[in-house]
Design an enzyme around this catalytic site. Sequence first.
Site, PDB file in Angstrom:
ATOM      1  CG  ASP A 472      -2.268   0.810   1.193  1.00 24.94           C
ATOM      2  OD1 ASP A 472      -2.421   1.583   0.037  1.00 24.94           O
ATOM      3  OD2 ASP A 472      -2.929   0.683   1.871  1.00 24.94           O
ATOM      4  CG  ASP A 542      -9.363   2.491  -0.541  1.00 26.54           C
ATOM      5  OD1 ASP A 542      -8.849   1.213  -0.673  1.00 26.54           O
ATOM      6  OD2 ASP A 542      -8.866   3.224  -0.007  1.00 26.54           O
TER       7      ASP A 542
HETATM    8  C1  DGJ Z   1      -5.976   1.900   1.820  1.00 28.03           C
HETATM    9  C2  DGJ Z   1      -6.199   0.694   1.038  1.00 28.03           C
HETATM   10  O1  DGJ Z   1      -6.618   1.129  -0.079  1.00 28.03           O
HETATM   11  C3  DGJ Z   1      -7.062  -0.022   1.925  1.00 28.03           C
HETATM   12  O2  DGJ Z   1      -7.657  -1.099   1.067  1.00 28.03           O
HETATM   13  C4  DGJ Z   1      -6.535  -0.317   3.035  1.00 28.03           C
HETATM   14  O3  DGJ Z   1      -5.617  -1.457   2.810  1.00 28.03           O
HETATM   15  C5  DGJ Z   1      -6.225   0.613   3.687  1.00 28.03           C
HETATM   16  N1  DGJ Z   1      -5.256   1.584   3.182  1.00 28.03           N
HETATM   17  C6  DGJ Z   1      -5.484   0.260   5.150  1.00 28.03           C
HETATM   18  O4  DGJ Z   1      -4.924   1.334   5.658  1.00 28.03           O
END
Ligand code: DGJ
Length: 723
Positions: A472, A542
Site C-alpha cells: 500500500d 477503495d
Molecule cells: C488503503 C487501501 O486502499 C485499503 O484497502 C486499506 O488497505 C487501507 N489503506 C489500510 O490502511
Amino acid sequence: MAEILREGNLYHLRNEQVSYVMREMPGGVLAHLYFGARLERLNAENLLRRANVPADEGFSVQECTLDRLPQEYPSFGLGDMRDGALTVEGPDGSWAVDLRVEKAETLEAKPALEGLPATRGEGSAALRLTLKDAHTGLTVLLDYAIYDDCPAVTRSARLVNGGEAPLNVTRAYSLCLDMPDDGWELITLPGAWARERSLSRRPLAAGHQGVSSRRGASSAQASPFMALVRPETTQALGEAIGATLVYSGNFIANAEVSQFGATRLLMGIDERDFAWQLLPGASFQAPEAVVVYSAEGIGGMSRGFHSLWENHLLPGRWMNRPRPVLLNSWEAAYFDFDADKLVSIAKAAADAGVELFVMDDGWFGHRDDDYTSLGDWSVDRRKLPEGLEGLGERVRALGLQFGIWMEPEMISPDSDLYRAHPDWCLHIPGREGINSRHQLVLDMGRPEIQGFVVQAVSDTLKASGATYLKWDMNRNFTNIGSAALPADRQKETAHRYMLGLYAVMERLVTAFPDVLFEGCASGGGRFDAGMLYYVPQIWCSDNTDALCRVEIQCGTTMLFPPSTMGCHVSAVPNHQTARVTPLETRFATALGGSFGYELDPRKLTDGERETLISQVAFANRTQNVRLYGRLYWLQTPFEDNDAAWMSVAGDRSEAIFTLVRAMARPNAMPPLVRLAGLDAKRRYRVMETGEVFGGDELMQAGLCCPLPYGDAASVVYTLKAED
Ligand code: DGJ
C-alpha cells in the site's frame, strides 16, 4: 512478423498491424513521418510536402523549417516554436539542444532500461538511433521496439554526457508523437480517490491541452495516458491512438495543436519538479513510452495495450496464470481485531471456498488507528500473541493461503523508526513537515532506506510464510527534499524516489518469486504500467460500490487488462457510498477482475453464505476467460444506464457476458445487446438458460437480457461454443 526496414534514410518499424516510420533529414535531423496501420511502403516526399518542408536539397534548419517538420525528439529554441521533448542547460547557460543522427543500428532485441521497468526484450525487433548535439557533446540513444503480436511501438531515450562540462537536464521526456492533422478528440482518464479513471473526451483545440501529476505517484487524479480518437470513433469502430508511460511517478502529457493544424503529443516526467545533473560521462535514462494504434475503435486500442502488458510486461510468474480468490480483512475488521477474530473470519471464508486470507492494516507496532507505527514492522503481540508465525499457521490449517498488508514506503511521526531517523522522510530542513493521513514519506532514493525496506518486507514474509503481500501507499508527496542530496540536486528527489522504489521491488520480487504482490495506493492511486512490471495486480479502488465500480473498471480497462484489477465483493450498505446493491450485482461487477471479497462472511445470512460458495466456484471456473480473454465493452457506463461487457476466450470457444443496469426503468423492454468478438459461424449455448444461438445472430441481432426488478440489477451469462 515484427521487422525493422531501413531504406536509404527511412527507418520503418512494422508488424502485421502497424507501421512507425522515421526519416533522417539532410544534416541528420530526425523527422517523424507516420504511425498508423501497417504500410507496405511510404513516400516521404509526399508527407514532407504536406508539412511544406523540402525533402532533400533546400532543406535547412536555418529558415525555421523545424517549426513545421514533424520530429522524433525535438528541442525548443532553435527554430521549432512548439514545445520540445528535451531541454538541457549547457556550461554557457543556454538550454536548447540540436540533435543530429550519428548512427543507426538494428538490435537483436530491445535492451532492458537501466533502473527502470520496461516491456521485456524477448520477441521484439529493435532499432537504436544515436543522436548527438555537437554544441554540448550530449548524446541521446533513442531505442525503439516492436513485437509480432501487438499494435504497439515502444520507445525510450537515454542521455549521455559526452562533453567535458556538467550538464543540467531540465526536461527529458519519453515521447514526442507528431501527427499531421488535428482532426482528433482527446481522451484522458481523470479521477479522484474512490473515483479513479473516469472518462474525459473532448475535441482538440488550438494550443495546449493535457494532464499531469505532481503528487509523486501517477495518481488517482490523472493517469499517464492520452488517446487521440477521431470524432466518429466508438468502442468498436474508428481510429484510436493511445500513449502511456511505463512509469509510476510525476508525469506530464500534453497535446499541442500548432498554427498549421498539426498535433504534437508529448509525454514524460513533469519537469516542474525535476532536474538532473549530468556529469561528464554520466547518463540519464528516461522512462519508456508506448504508443498503440487501432482502427477497431477504443476497444481495439485497449486490447492492443492489454496484449502488450499481458505478453511483454507483467511479471513472468503471473503471466496468464490463475489468481487465488481472496478475502481481505480491511472492511471486515479495520483496526479492530485479534488473532481469534481473524481466524474465525478466515474459517468462514474457507467454508465458502476462498483460497487466500489477507490480513490488512493494523497488525504491527501499536496501530489501533492510522495515527501511528508505520515503519515499526514488528508484530503487535497484544493482538497476535503467537506472532505472524502463529497466525499464519492457524490460517494455513484451515486450508487457506495467508497474505499480509504493508505500507513499506511510509513512516509515522509516532514510530520508533522516526524517533531513530527523523531525517529519513522527504523533508525540507527548517520547514514544518506536512502530514497526510498522519504520516510522512520515506526518502526511497537513499540506499540505506531501500535496505531497511527490503529487510522489513523480507522479515515479514519469512515470519508469516505469506504467499501474498498487499503493498500500500497512502499519501502524496509534500516537502519534497532529500537529506542525501546537495542543494543543487534537490530536484532529483522525486525521480530518485522512483528509482529507489523500483530497485526495492526488483530485489523483493526476485527474492520471493512465488509471492503474489498486489499494488495499492489508497485504492488505485498508482495504477500504471511501471508498477505492473513488478506486481501483476493492483487494488483498483477503495470504492467497492457496484455501480461506481462499473465506471472505475471501465475506465481502467481502457488501458489495463482485467487480470490487473483487484475487484472485491463488499458488504452493504457500501462503506463508501452507503448504497445498497444486490449481492448478485456486486458479484457481477467483481467478476470484472481478479476476484475476491472485502467483507465479514460471518455477518452474512445463511442463504448468502451458500451463495458465496457458488460464486467462488463460478469465479474460479471462468477465470481464464474473464482475466485473459479479449475484452469488449458493448455499452459503457459513461454513455448508458445499462453497461455491458464481455470477455471472449482466445479461441472464441467461450465467453462471459455481463450487464449491469444502474437505475431501474419502469415499463421498459428488456435490454437487447449486440455481442462482439464471437465466431460468426459457430453456435453458442447460453449455459444459464440453455438456449443456443448463432455467433452471427448474437453479434448482429443481439441477445435479449431480461433483468430482475430494481436498481443495480444485473445478469451474467456464460456462452460456450457447441462445436
Ligand atoms: C488503503 C487501501 O486502499 C485499503 O484497502 C486499506 O488497505 C487501507 N489503506 C489500510 O490502511
